[in-house]
Design an enzyme around this catalytic site. Structure first.
Site, PDB file in Angstrom:
ATOM      1  N   TYR A 160      19.162  34.404  41.975  1.00 15.47           N
ATOM      2  CA  TYR A 160      20.174  33.558  41.337  1.00 15.47           C
ATOM      3  C   TYR A 160      20.366  33.982  39.874  1.00 15.47           C
ATOM      4  O   TYR A 160      21.498  34.143  39.397  1.00 15.47           O
ATOM      5  CB  TYR A 160      19.741  32.087  41.431  1.00 15.47           C
ATOM      6  CG  TYR A 160      20.745  31.108  40.889  1.00 15.47           C
ATOM      7  CD1 TYR A 160      21.800  30.654  41.677  1.00 15.47           C
ATOM      8  CD2 TYR A 160      20.652  30.615  39.587  1.00 15.47           C
ATOM      9  CE1 TYR A 160      22.727  29.745  41.188  1.00 15.47           C
ATOM     10  CE2 TYR A 160      21.573  29.702  39.093  1.00 15.47           C
ATOM     11  CZ  TYR A 160      22.608  29.274  39.895  1.00 15.47           C
ATOM     12  OH  TYR A 160      23.529  28.369  39.403  1.00 15.47           O
TER      13      TYR A 160
HETATM   14  N1  LIG Z   1      24.561  22.086  39.602  1.00 18.63           N
HETATM   15  C1  LIG Z   1      24.156  22.761  38.540  1.00 18.63           C
HETATM   16  O1  LIG Z   1      23.332  22.270  37.750  1.00 18.63           O
HETATM   17  C2  LIG Z   1      24.693  24.143  38.256  1.00 18.63           C
HETATM   18  C3  LIG Z   1      24.251  24.765  37.089  1.00 18.63           C
HETATM   19  C4  LIG Z   1      24.728  26.029  36.787  1.00 18.63           C
HETATM   20  C5  LIG Z   1      25.621  26.657  37.619  1.00 18.63           C
HETATM   21  N2  LIG Z   1      26.037  26.020  38.763  1.00 18.63           N
HETATM   22  C6  LIG Z   1      26.986  26.744  39.600  1.00 18.63           C
HETATM   23  O2  LIG Z   1      28.115  25.931  39.838  1.00 18.63           O
HETATM   24  C7  LIG Z   1      28.704  26.303  41.080  1.00 18.63           C
HETATM   25  C8  LIG Z   1      28.892  25.066  41.926  1.00 18.63           C
HETATM   26  O3  LIG Z   1      27.611  24.501  42.125  1.00 18.63           O
HETATM   27  P1  LIG Z   1      27.398  22.975  42.555  1.00 18.63           P
HETATM   28  O4  LIG Z   1      26.282  22.477  41.731  1.00 18.63           O
HETATM   29  O5  LIG Z   1      28.671  22.251  42.582  1.00 18.63           O
HETATM   30  O6  LIG Z   1      26.815  23.234  44.018  1.00 18.63           O
HETATM   31  P2  LIG Z   1      27.018  22.479  45.410  1.00 18.63           P
HETATM   32  O7  LIG Z   1      27.215  21.027  45.195  1.00 18.63           O
HETATM   33  O8  LIG Z   1      25.850  22.956  46.203  1.00 18.63           O
HETATM   34  O9  LIG Z   1      28.386  23.095  45.994  1.00 18.63           O
HETATM   35  C9  LIG Z   1      28.464  24.469  46.267  1.00 18.63           C
HETATM   36  C10 LIG Z   1      29.846  24.786  46.826  1.00 18.63           C
HETATM   37  O10 LIG Z   1      29.864  26.199  47.082  1.00 18.63           O
HETATM   38  C11 LIG Z   1      30.199  26.407  48.444  1.00 18.63           C
HETATM   39  N3  LIG Z   1      29.438  27.519  49.020  1.00 18.63           N
HETATM   40  C12 LIG Z   1      28.100  27.726  48.972  1.00 18.63           C
HETATM   41  N4  LIG Z   1      27.772  28.824  49.690  1.00 18.63           N
HETATM   42  C13 LIG Z   1      28.933  29.310  50.196  1.00 18.63           C
HETATM   43  C14 LIG Z   1      29.261  30.397  51.017  1.00 18.63           C
HETATM   44  N5  LIG Z   1      28.327  31.226  51.515  1.00 18.63           N
HETATM   45  N6  LIG Z   1      30.563  30.591  51.352  1.00 18.63           N
HETATM   46  C15 LIG Z   1      31.529  29.766  50.880  1.00 18.63           C
HETATM   47  N7  LIG Z   1      31.281  28.702  50.105  1.00 18.63           N
HETATM   48  C16 LIG Z   1      29.988  28.476  49.765  1.00 18.63           C
HETATM   49  C17 LIG Z   1      29.825  25.146  49.174  1.00 18.63           C
HETATM   50  O11 LIG Z   1      30.606  25.073  50.358  1.00 18.63           O
HETATM   51  P3  LIG Z   1      30.400  23.892  51.478  1.00 18.63           P
HETATM   52  O12 LIG Z   1      30.615  22.601  50.773  1.00 18.63           O
HETATM   53  O13 LIG Z   1      31.458  24.177  52.481  1.00 18.63           O
HETATM   54  O14 LIG Z   1      29.019  24.051  51.984  1.00 18.63           O
HETATM   55  C18 LIG Z   1      30.123  24.076  48.135  1.00 18.63           C
HETATM   56  O15 LIG Z   1      31.457  23.664  48.216  1.00 18.63           O
HETATM   57  C19 LIG Z   1      27.783  27.346  41.698  1.00 18.63           C
HETATM   58  O16 LIG Z   1      28.261  28.644  41.410  1.00 18.63           O
HETATM   59  C20 LIG Z   1      26.477  27.108  40.971  1.00 18.63           C
HETATM   60  O17 LIG Z   1      25.659  28.237  40.945  1.00 18.63           O
HETATM   61  C21 LIG Z   1      25.591  24.790  39.106  1.00 18.63           C
END
Ligand SMILES: NC(=O)c1ccc[n+]([C@@H]2O[C@H](COP(=O)([O-])OP(=O)(O)OC[C@H]3O[C@@H](n4cnc5c(N)ncnc54)[C@H](OP(=O)(O)O)[C@@H]3O)[C@@H](O)[C@H]2O)c1
Length: 255
Positions: A160
């Site tokens: 990651y």
């Molecule tokens: N949460 C944090 O604290 C945080 C911090 C830094 C960066 N981020 C980044 O922010 C972004 C969104 O994260 P989030 O926290 O909102 O995560 P999340 O709630 O787990 O949502 C992830 C989203 O990405 C989609 N996804 C995951 N794997 C996929 C794949 N193989 N193909 C297509 N779609 C896929 C999921 O699709 P489905 O819903 O269809 O499963 C979901 O809609 C990510 O890039 C993450 O690394 C998050």
């Protein structure tokens, strides 16, 4: 154009990956509120989803696409399908992402490959395919979702951290090539946000406490915290901003 109207996205089309939940859903709803129609993409997105209902209740169009970003051929097929369907994105939000936690000494190859593919390679392929049309039209906005691990190494998430470090460099590399062609490339680096992605940290009392103690604002972030930043970077308000990684982290990086 007045300052306020420079944030208006009426008549624009935004492709948002990972739109089904979490930060992507928050961004899709904010872009719709600012006037954009949304093309949502995620691994399991179906017609009639919660995000679709939220976007359409704002009076905007929502078109769902399903794509597994761990499958390179599926990402190519998605780009071709968008083109065949006549979608001409003004905005691309590269937000879909995954995370796999295990100490580096036991971190398996297939986890490494999957995380790099979903978080970095698929994002490059989609940006290249959609960016080509933006260059031809002479305008576009591409926004990556980076991470604090674009700058820091994290703990037990080597794939990651490597993928998000790569996103920081990809943001700058594309900006260097495309800023002069009317396409702005930037990234948003979220801090610790309460979504499914961080559930393991939220559930670990020690990690959760130490994370909270370091956030100057004294709270975890929520998907709503991305509304202003994403509309800014997607709109003419940021036309002279290129290759920037905007941290939205309650102050974490300052400590
Ligand atoms: N949460 C944090 O604290 C945080 C911090 C830094 C960066 N981020 C980044 O922010 C972004 C969104 O994260 P989030 O926290 O909102 O995560 P999340 O709630 O787990 O949502 C992830 C989203 O990405 C989609 N996804 C995951 N794997 C996929 C794949 N193989 N193909 C297509 N779609 C896929 C999921 O699709 P489905 O819903 O269809 O499963 C979901 O809609 C990510 O890039 C993450 O690394 C998050």
């Amino acid at each position: 154009m007045s300052v306020l109207s420079s944030f208006d996205l009426s008549g624009k089309t935004a492709v948002v990956t990972g739109a089904k939940r979490g930060i992507g859903r928050g961004m899709a709803e904010a872009l719709a509120e600012a006037g954009a129609d949304i093309v949502g993409v995620s691994a399991s997105l179906q017609p009639g989803s919660d995000v679709e209902q939220a976007v359409t209740s704002l009076g905007r169009k929502f078109t769902p696409y399903q794509c597994d970003f761990s499958d390179r051929a599926a990402v190519q097929a998605l780009a071709a399908q968008l083109d065949a369907d006549g979608v001409k994105p003004d905005i691309l939000i590269n937000n879909a992402g995954t995370i796999k936690r295990k100490p580096a000494a036991e971190h398996p190859d297939d986890w490494w490959d999957e995380v790099i593919e979903v978080n970095l390679s698929a994002q490059f392929v989609l940006s290249r395919e959609i960016g080509r049309g933006m260059i031809e039209r002479g305008s576009g906005k591409i926004i990556f979702t980076a991470s604090l691990l674009t700058f820091q190494g994290g703990i037990t998430v080597p794939g990651y951290a490597a993928s998000k470090g790569g996103i920081g460099q990809l943001t700058k590399a594309l900006a260097n090539e495309w800023a002069g062609k009317g396409v702005n490339i930037n990234a948003i680096a979220p801090g610790y946000i309460a979504t499914d992605n961080t559930q393991a940290l939220q559930d670990d009392p020690d990690r959760s406490k130490s994370i909270l103690e370091r956030i100057p604002q004294g709270r975890w972030g929520t998907p709503k915290d991305f509304a202003g930043p994403v509309v800014f970077l997607a709109s003419p308000a940021s036309d002279y901003v290129n290759g920037e990684i905007l941290t939205v982290d309650g102050g974490w990086m300052g400590r």
